[in-house]
Design a protein around this motif. Structure first.
Motif, PDB file in Angstrom:
ATOM      1  N   ASN A  88      -6.699 -10.154  -0.293  1.00 10.94           N
ATOM      2  CA  ASN A  88      -6.384 -11.580  -0.254  1.00 10.94           C
ATOM      3  C   ASN A  88      -5.924 -12.036  -1.640  1.00 10.94           C
ATOM      4  OD1 ASN A  88      -6.130 -14.203   0.588  1.00 10.94           O
ATOM      5  ND2 ASN A  88      -8.308 -14.685   0.365  1.00 10.94           N
ATOM      6  N   ARG A  89      -4.657 -11.774  -1.914  1.00  6.86           N
ATOM      7  CA  ARG A  89      -4.089 -12.154  -3.205  1.00  6.86           C
ATOM      8  C   ARG A  89      -2.847 -13.008  -2.998  1.00  6.86           C
ATOM      9  NH1 ARG A  89      -3.959  -6.347  -6.387  1.00  6.86           N
ATOM     10  NH2 ARG A  89      -6.206  -5.957  -6.472  1.00  6.86           N
ATOM     11  N   SER A  90      -2.720 -14.044  -3.800  1.00  2.44           N
ATOM     12  CA  SER A  90      -1.509 -14.860  -3.716  1.00  2.44           C
ATOM     13  C   SER A  90      -0.330 -14.111  -4.346  1.00  2.44           C
ATOM     14  CB  SER A  90      -1.720 -16.204  -4.410  1.00  2.44           C
ATOM     15  OG  SER A  90      -2.110 -16.008  -5.757  1.00  2.44           O
ATOM     16  N   ARG A  91      -0.642 -13.313  -5.379  1.00  2.00           N
ATOM     17  CA  ARG A  91       0.406 -12.516  -6.034  1.00  2.00           C
ATOM     18  C   ARG A  91       0.186 -11.062  -5.653  1.00  2.00           C
ATOM     19  NH1 ARG A  91       1.658  -9.826 -10.813  1.00  2.00           N
ATOM     20  NH2 ARG A  91       3.738 -10.275 -11.658  1.00  2.00           N
ATOM     21  N   PHE A  92       1.106 -10.536  -4.866  1.00  2.00           N
ATOM     22  CA  PHE A  92       0.943  -9.197  -4.300  1.00  2.00           C
ATOM     23  C   PHE A  92       2.150  -8.348  -4.674  1.00  2.00           C
ATOM     24  CE2 PHE A  92       1.313  -5.955  -1.049  1.00  2.00           C
ATOM     25  CZ  PHE A  92      -0.006  -5.556  -0.853  1.00  2.00           C
ATOM     26  N   SER A  93       1.912  -7.102  -5.037  1.00  2.00           N
ATOM     27  CA  SER A  93       3.000  -6.182  -5.402  1.00  2.00           C
ATOM     28  C   SER A  93       3.020  -4.994  -4.455  1.00  2.00           C
ATOM     29  CB  SER A  93       2.805  -5.690  -6.839  1.00  2.00           C
ATOM     30  OG  SER A  93       3.736  -4.658  -7.140  1.00  2.00           O
ATOM     31  N   LEU A  94       4.203  -4.609  -4.034  1.00  2.00           N
ATOM     32  CA  LEU A  94       4.337  -3.410  -3.221  1.00  2.00           C
ATOM     33  C   LEU A  94       4.100  -2.153  -4.041  1.00  2.00           C
ATOM     34  CD1 LEU A  94       7.398  -3.979  -0.833  1.00  2.00           C
ATOM     35  CD2 LEU A  94       4.992  -4.461  -0.448  1.00  2.00           C
ATOM     36  N   LEU A  95       3.997  -2.308  -5.361  1.00  2.00           N
ATOM     37  CA  LEU A  95       3.784  -1.162  -6.229  1.00  2.00           C
ATOM     38  C   LEU A  95       2.303  -0.909  -6.507  1.00  2.00           C
ATOM     39  CD1 LEU A  95       6.672  -1.803  -8.802  1.00  2.00           C
ATOM     40  CD2 LEU A  95       6.727  -0.450  -6.701  1.00  2.00           C
ATOM     41  N   THR A  96       1.423  -1.712  -5.910  1.00  2.00           N
ATOM     42  CA  THR A  96      -0.004  -1.513  -6.104  1.00  2.00           C
ATOM     43  C   THR A  96      -0.449  -0.183  -5.497  1.00  2.00           C
ATOM     44  OG1 THR A  96      -2.209  -2.397  -5.607  1.00  2.00           O
ATOM     45  CG2 THR A  96      -0.504  -2.809  -3.984  1.00  2.00           C
ATOM     46  N   SER A  97      -1.473   0.398  -6.078  1.00  2.00           N
ATOM     47  CA  SER A  97      -1.986   1.680  -5.566  1.00  2.00           C
ATOM     48  C   SER A  97      -2.528   1.552  -4.146  1.00  2.00           C
ATOM     49  CB  SER A  97      -3.095   2.210  -6.493  1.00  2.00           C
ATOM     50  OG  SER A  97      -4.187   1.314  -6.537  1.00  2.00           O
ATOM     51  N   HIS A  98      -2.862   0.325  -3.744  1.00  2.00           N
ATOM     52  CA  HIS A  98      -3.365   0.105  -2.380  1.00  2.00           C
ATOM     53  C   HIS A  98      -2.310   0.437  -1.324  1.00  2.00           C
ATOM     54  CE1 HIS A  98      -7.081  -1.785  -3.738  1.00  2.00           C
ATOM     55  NE2 HIS A  98      -6.367  -2.493  -4.599  1.00  2.00           N
ATOM     56  N   MET A  99      -1.028   0.423  -1.738  1.00  2.00           N
ATOM     57  CA  MET A  99       0.064   0.707  -0.804  1.00  2.00           C
ATOM     58  C   MET A  99       0.324   2.204  -0.645  1.00  2.00           C
ATOM     59  SD  MET A  99       1.592  -1.966   0.673  1.00  2.00           S
ATOM     60  CE  MET A  99       3.285  -1.459   0.970  1.00  2.00           C
ATOM     61  N   GLU A 100      -0.367   3.024  -1.414  1.00  2.00           N
ATOM     62  CA  GLU A 100      -0.143   4.466  -1.338  1.00  2.00           C
ATOM     63  C   GLU A 100      -0.722   5.029  -0.042  1.00  2.00           C
ATOM     64  OE1 GLU A 100      -1.767   6.211  -4.850  1.00  2.00           O
ATOM     65  OE2 GLU A 100      -0.405   5.122  -6.199  1.00  2.00           O
TER      66      GLU A 100
END
Length: 258
Positions: free
Chosen positions: A128-140
Motif C-alpha cells: 500500500n504505497r502511493s509511490r510505487f516503482s515497477l523496479l522494486t524487488s517485490h516485482m521480481e
C-alpha cells in the motif's frame, strides 16, 4: 529519394537508428535533431539513463521547449520505474512491432506485457504505497512465487498460473480483478501465447504471419485495446502516443535544417 524524406519515413516507422545513420551521412551528427533521434534510439531499447543523458547535451533554449521538457520528465519517470510511464512505454513498444510487421517480437512483447500486468496486480494488492516503482524487488518473479507459497499455499512454479490461481481464490468477488483475469486468459489471448510458445522466442521454430494473428485475435491493435482496458481497471494512466508526439517535433526540427 530526398534524404530528409527518407529520414521522415524511418522516423514514422520508429527506426531511429536508421534515421541517425542518414543524419550522420549528411554530417549532421552534432545537430539538435540528431541528439533527439539518438536519445529515442536508446529509449526504445529501454536504456532510459543514456537517453536522458544525451538530452543534457542540447542547448538551453532547446531544452526549455515544452516538447523536450515533456520528454525529459517522461524519461525521469521511466528511470524511477513509474507504473504509468513504464506501462505506456511497453504499449508503445508493442505498437512498434505491429507497425514494422515484426510479429514474432510482437508475440514476445504480448507475453511479457501480460506477465507484467499480473505481477503488478498482485504486488500492488500487497504494498500500500502511493509511490510505487515497477523496479522494486517485490516485482521480481522469485519474490512473488515465495509470497504465493508462504502466504497463500499456491505452489505452481509458473508465475502467471500462480497469480491466476490467487485471483480465483482470493479476489473472485472483486469485479475489477476478475475482469482483468478474463481478458488476459481469454481463449484468443491463450491462442496468441501458444503461437509465441511455438515460435523462436518461445520453445519452437515456427514462423508467425499477420494471417496467424488475425485468425486468433483479429486486428493486432485489438491486443493493445484489451491491455488498455486492463490498465484502466488498475488506475494506470496511459500516454499511448508519446512517440507520435516526439516524431512530430522531430519533423519540425528537420524543417529547420532544410
Amino acid at each position: 529519394m530526398n534524404t530528409f524524406k527518407t529520414i521522415r519515413q524511418l522516423i514514422n516507422r520508429y527506426d531511429y537508428g536508421g534515421a541517425l545513420d542518414l543524419l550522420k551521412d549528411r554530417d549532421l551528427e552534432e545537430s539538435d535533431v540528431a541528439t533527439l533521434v539518438n536519445s529515442c534510439r536508446y529509449a526504445v531499447n529501454f536504456d532510459f539513463k543514456t537517453a536522458r543523458y544525451l538530452l543534457s547535451n542540447l542547448p538551453d533554449e532547446r531544452k526549455a521547449s515544452s516538447e523536450v521538457q515533456m520528454i525529459i520528465k517522461n524519461l525521469d519517470q521511466l528511470i524511477d520505474g513509474n507504473p504509468d510511464a513504464m506501462f505506456s512505454e511497453l504499449m508503445e513498444n508493442i505498437k512498434f512491432q505491429i507497425v514494422n510487421e515484426e510479429f514474432i517480437d510482437f508475440l514476445g512483447r504480448v507475453y511479457r506485457f501480460k506477465e507484467a500486468v499480473l505481477k503488478y496486480l498482485f504486488v500492488k494488492n500487497h504494498i500500500n504505497r502511493s509511490r510505487f516503482s515497477l523496479l522494486t524487488s517485490h516485482m521480481e518473479k522469485r519474490e512473488i512465487l515465495k509470497k504465493l507459497r508462504k502466504k497463500y499455499r499456491i505452489y505452481n512454479s509458473n508465475l502467471m498460473y500462480g497469480i491466476t490461481t490467487y485471483i480465483h481464490r482470493y479476489l473472485k468477488n472483486d469485479y475489477k480483478y476478475t475482469e482483468i483475469e478474463k481478458i488476459l486468459n481469454s481463449d484468443h489471448m491463450k491462442a496468441l501465447i501458444e503461437l509465441r510458445n511455438d515460435s523462436i522466442v518461445g520453445h519452437g521454430f515456427k514462423g508467425v504471419s499477420i494471417d496467424d494473428i488475425y485468425r486468433y485475435y483479429g486486428n493486432p491493435y485489438n491486443v493493445l485495446d484489451d491491455f488498455d482496458k486492463c490498465l484502466k481497471k488498475l488506475d494506470i494512466k496511459l500516454f499511448r502516443y508519446k512517440y507520435s508526439v516526439i516524431n512530430e517535433y522531430i519533423e519540425v526540427m528537420l524543417d529547420e535544417l532544410e
